[in-house]
Design a protein around this motif. Structure first.
Motif, PDB file in Angstrom:
ATOM      1  N   GLY A  79       1.072  -1.169  -0.104  1.00  0.00           N
ATOM      2  CA  GLY A  79      -0.130   0.151  -0.129  1.00  0.00           C
ATOM      3  C   GLY A  79       0.965   1.119  -0.089  1.00  0.00           C
ATOM      4  N   LEU A  80       0.442   2.109  -0.670  1.00  0.00           N
ATOM      5  CA  LEU A  80       0.980   3.707  -0.473  1.00  0.00           C
ATOM      6  C   LEU A  80       0.295   4.572   0.268  1.00  0.00           C
ATOM      7  N   LEU A  81       1.154   4.950   1.477  1.00  0.00           N
ATOM      8  CA  LEU A  81       0.479   5.721   2.380  1.00  0.00           C
ATOM      9  C   LEU A  81       0.048   7.066   1.829  1.00  0.00           C
ATOM     10  N   SER A  82      -1.216   7.471   2.132  1.00  0.00           N
ATOM     11  CA  SER A  82      -1.892   8.771   1.423  1.00  0.00           C
ATOM     12  C   SER A  82      -2.989   9.261   2.448  1.00  0.00           C
ATOM     13  N   ILE A  83      -3.588  10.397   2.287  1.00  0.00           N
ATOM     14  CA  ILE A  83      -4.681  10.971   2.953  1.00  0.00           C
ATOM     15  C   ILE A  83      -6.037  10.469   2.791  1.00  0.00           C
ATOM     16  N   GLY A  84      -5.952   9.604   1.624  1.00  0.00           N
ATOM     17  CA  GLY A  84      -7.275   9.007   1.292  1.00  0.00           C
ATOM     18  C   GLY A  84      -6.938   7.552   0.410  1.00  0.00           C
ATOM     19  N   ALA A  85      -7.850   6.627   0.428  1.00  0.00           N
ATOM     20  CA  ALA A  85      -7.782   5.345  -0.186  1.00  0.00           C
ATOM     21  C   ALA A  85      -8.008   5.524  -1.506  1.00  0.00           C
ATOM     22  N   GLU A  86      -8.698   6.520  -2.093  1.00  0.00           N
ATOM     23  CA  GLU A  86      -9.063   6.470  -3.283  1.00  0.00           C
ATOM     24  C   GLU A  86      -7.953   6.948  -4.355  1.00  0.00           C
ATOM     25  N   THR A  87      -8.056   6.411  -5.706  1.00  0.00           N
ATOM     26  CA  THR A  87      -7.044   6.775  -6.645  1.00  0.00           C
ATOM     27  C   THR A  87      -7.333   8.647  -6.957  1.00  0.00           C
ATOM     28  N   GLY A  88      -5.972   9.143  -6.865  1.00  0.00           N
ATOM     29  CA  GLY A  88      -5.984  10.487  -7.262  1.00  0.00           C
ATOM     30  C   GLY A  88      -5.831  11.423  -5.838  1.00  0.00           C
ATOM     31  N   LYS A  89      -6.041  10.631  -4.878  1.00  0.00           N
ATOM     32  CA  LYS A  89      -5.882  11.482  -3.473  1.00  0.00           C
ATOM     33  C   LYS A  89      -4.305  11.363  -3.206  1.00  0.00           C
ATOM     34  N   GLY A  90      -3.995  12.378  -2.607  1.00  0.00           N
ATOM     35  CA  GLY A  90      -2.729  12.646  -1.952  1.00  0.00           C
ATOM     36  C   GLY A  90      -1.851  13.807  -2.521  1.00  0.00           C
ATOM     37  N   ASN A  91      -0.841  14.081  -1.893  1.00  0.00           N
ATOM     38  CA  ASN A  91       0.173  15.100  -2.410  1.00  0.00           C
ATOM     39  C   ASN A  91       0.688  14.476  -3.851  1.00  0.00           C
ATOM     40  N   ALA A  92       1.421  15.560  -4.217  1.00  0.00           N
ATOM     41  CA  ALA A  92       2.077  15.348  -5.600  1.00  0.00           C
ATOM     42  C   ALA A  92       2.926  14.084  -5.922  1.00  0.00           C
ATOM     43  N   LEU A  93       3.713  14.026  -4.754  1.00  0.00           N
ATOM     44  CA  LEU A  93       4.527  12.600  -4.739  1.00  0.00           C
ATOM     45  C   LEU A  93       3.802  11.395  -4.631  1.00  0.00           C
ATOM     46  N   VAL A  94       2.788  11.430  -4.056  1.00  0.00           N
ATOM     47  CA  VAL A  94       1.822  10.143  -4.033  1.00  0.00           C
ATOM     48  C   VAL A  94       1.386   9.997  -5.315  1.00  0.00           C
ATOM     49  N   LYS A  95       0.544  11.276  -6.012  1.00  0.00           N
ATOM     50  CA  LYS A  95       0.000  11.019  -7.039  1.00  0.00           C
ATOM     51  C   LYS A  95       0.792  10.579  -8.266  1.00  0.00           C
ATOM     52  N   GLU A  96       2.223  11.188  -8.085  1.00  0.00           N
ATOM     53  CA  GLU A  96       3.097  10.713  -9.079  1.00  0.00           C
ATOM     54  C   GLU A  96       3.829   9.227  -8.865  1.00  0.00           C
ATOM     55  N   THR A  97       3.649   8.593  -7.723  1.00  0.00           N
ATOM     56  CA  THR A  97       4.164   7.321  -7.344  1.00  0.00           C
ATOM     57  C   THR A  97       3.156   6.443  -7.794  1.00  0.00           C
ATOM     58  N   TYR A  98       1.855   6.700  -7.653  1.00  0.00           N
ATOM     59  CA  TYR A  98       0.649   5.602  -7.756  1.00  0.00           C
ATOM     60  C   TYR A  98       0.869   4.754  -9.070  1.00  0.00           C
ATOM     61  N   PRO A  99       0.890   5.723 -10.143  1.00  0.00           N
ATOM     62  CA  PRO A  99       1.086   4.813 -11.410  1.00  0.00           C
ATOM     63  C   PRO A  99       2.334   4.059 -11.804  1.00  0.00           C
ATOM     64  N   LEU A 100       3.230   4.401 -10.993  1.00  0.00           N
ATOM     65  CA  LEU A 100       4.630   3.615 -11.128  1.00  0.00           C
ATOM     66  C   LEU A 100       4.187   2.240 -10.326  1.00  0.00           C
ATOM     67  N   LEU A 101       3.729   2.263  -9.283  1.00  0.00           N
ATOM     68  CA  LEU A 101       3.357   1.129  -8.365  1.00  0.00           C
ATOM     69  C   LEU A 101       2.173   0.401  -9.132  1.00  0.00           C
ATOM     70  N   GLN A 102       1.173   0.877  -9.608  1.00  0.00           N
ATOM     71  CA  GLN A 102       0.240   0.119 -10.212  1.00  0.00           C
ATOM     72  C   GLN A 102       0.673  -0.629 -11.552  1.00  0.00           C
ATOM     73  N   ALA A 103       1.538   0.080 -12.333  1.00  0.00           N
ATOM     74  CA  ALA A 103       2.177  -0.595 -13.335  1.00  0.00           C
ATOM     75  C   ALA A 103       3.190  -1.524 -13.039  1.00  0.00           C
ATOM     76  N   SER A 104       3.752  -1.697 -11.962  1.00  0.00           N
ATOM     77  CA  SER A 104       4.689  -2.645 -11.532  1.00  0.00           C
ATOM     78  C   SER A 104       4.360  -4.133 -11.416  1.00  0.00           C
ATOM     79  N   PRO A 105       5.136  -4.967 -11.392  1.00  0.00           N
ATOM     80  CA  PRO A 105       4.660  -6.419 -11.046  1.00  0.00           C
ATOM     81  C   PRO A 105       4.379  -6.671  -9.486  1.00  0.00           C
ATOM     82  N   LEU A 106       4.612  -5.784  -8.689  1.00  0.00           N
ATOM     83  CA  LEU A 106       4.314  -5.875  -7.388  1.00  0.00           C
ATOM     84  C   LEU A 106       2.686  -6.000  -7.103  1.00  0.00           C
ATOM     85  N   ASN A 107       2.612  -6.631  -5.707  1.00  0.00           N
ATOM     86  CA  ASN A 107       0.897  -6.903  -5.527  1.00  0.00           C
ATOM     87  C   ASN A 107       0.492  -5.614  -4.806  1.00  0.00           C
ATOM     88  N   PHE A 108       0.497  -4.398  -5.746  1.00  0.00           N
ATOM     89  CA  PHE A 108      -0.224  -3.174  -5.242  1.00  0.00           C
ATOM     90  C   PHE A 108      -1.562  -3.155  -5.111  1.00  0.00           C
TER      91      PHE A 108
END
Length: 177
Positions: free
Chosen positions: A86-115
């Motif tokens: 999980g990526l720590l954010s201020i909300g569970a919904e996609t698109g929530k969080g600061n710029a760093l979280v929003k930029e990291t989310y698609p990298l983790l989503q496209a990874s082979p990790l169990n995100f």
């Protein structure tokens, strides 16, 4: 670095220890910055939080690298072939969080990790995630807040039980073991 030890323990400053380790041991190939990870107790099983203070200013690629390292570590230490990330954010919904979280989310989503997506602070102690990734600033706040909450709850509970009536004190004594 030569394989003579599997781990290192420090009683000193974590930043200085990290700097010394990087200088002496170097970094893993493809890793820009090492992070500090720690297991936190939950109602189900421990969760690893990465980073808890080594890097206060991160880029998305750093959080991605932290996720890869932490999931690898969780696979080995917890014998968990597919740790939930999980990526720590201020909300569970996609698109929530600061710029760093929003930029990291698609990298983790496209990874082979169990995100599994974003997780909020309240989700950490439920045990529904195996690894939580954040920058060291946020992770250190989580660590220090958790330490303070734990010790404060213990003191509050002790104070309440000791100021209670005779029956409560007996119950406390019986439950002590």
């Amino acid at each position: 670095k030569t394989g003579q030890a599997d781990a290192m323990v420090s009683a000193g400053n974590s930043g200085a220890t990290m700097a010394a380790a990087v200088k002496k041991l170097g970094r893993l190939p493809g890793i820009s910055r090492p992070g500090i990870a720690s297991f936190f107790p939950t109602v189900k099983k421990p969760v690893m939080i990465m980073d808890i203070g080594a890097n206060v200013d991160c880029r998305a690629q750093h959080l991605y690298q932290f996720a890869v390292m932490a999931c690898s570590c969780a696979r080995l230490l917890q014998q968990n072939p597919q740790p939930r990330l999980g990526l720590l954010s201020i909300g569970a919904e996609t698109g929530k969080g600061n710029a760093l979280v929003k930029e990291t989310y698609p990298l983790l989503q496209a990874s082979p990790l169990n995100f599994i997506g974003n997780v909020e602070g309240r989700d950490v102690y439920r045990g529904d995630v195996d690894v939580v990734v954040c920058d060291g600033f946020v992770g250190n706040v989580v660590l220090k807040l958790s330490e303070g909450l734990g010790s404060s709850l213990a003191r509050l509970l002790k104070r309440e039980l000791l100021s209670a009536g005779l029956i409560a004190k007996r119950g406390t004594f019986m439950a002590k073991g």
